[in-house]
Design an enzyme around this catalytic site. Structure first.
Site: not given
Ligand code: 4NP
Length: 153
Positions: A7, A10, A12-14, A123
């Protein structure tokens, strides 16, 4: 089978996808190697977001020991299957694939549920309410990953 979930951050989702697939593969007695990575570097070394940890725990899965790493083109050589959470992650990864064989390793994870629909796992970083939905989407996708790929390994 070596599987990489990817994702943006790294956190939240993955990491959730990694934890769910590891849990299911262990339940099935499969000797799979599973990791996750983010296309961005902001959160490298961090534990998963507390909200991802919480929803995983609600389903009996502990992802607290996982740590964020950044996606590297080397991952394409190292892993058999690479699942992107959304089309932005997909584009960021596939541009590093050097051959058709490498390109074929990379797919959008929700195409395991609705083939060809190119749906994104949303997201949830800025929306607390999305974590339960994200969990359910990934849970179904991981069931289908096991059904499809467990035969060979
Ligand atoms: P993820 O979510 O891609 O599912 O881990 C996010 C976590 C942090 C950020 C963006 C998306 N960020 O911009 O810090």
């Amino acid at each position: 089978m070596k599987v990489l979930m990817v994702c943006l951050g790294n956190i939240c989702r993955s990491p959730l996808a990694e934890g769910i697939l590891r849990h299911k593969s262990q339940e099935k007695g499969l000797n799979w190697h599973i990791e996750s990575a983010g296309t961005g570097a902001w959160h490298v070394g961090q534990a998963p977001d507390p909200r991802s940890q919480r929803v995983a725990k609600q389903h009996g899965i502990d992802i607290s020991k996982q740590r964020a790493q950044q996606f590297s083109p080397y991952h394409i050589e190292m892993f058999d299957l690479i699942f992107a959470m959304d089309s932005s992650n997909y584009q960021d990864i596939i541009r590093h694939a050097k051959t058709d064989a490498e390109k074929n390793k990379i797919q959008l994870i929700m195409n395991m549920v609705e083939p060809g629909m190119n749906k994104a796992v949303p997201d949830p970083y800025y929306d607390d309410h999305l974590y339960a939905t994200v969990y359910q989407m990934l849970d179904e996708a991981c069931d289908n990953i096991i059904s499809k790929y467990a035969i060979n390994n």
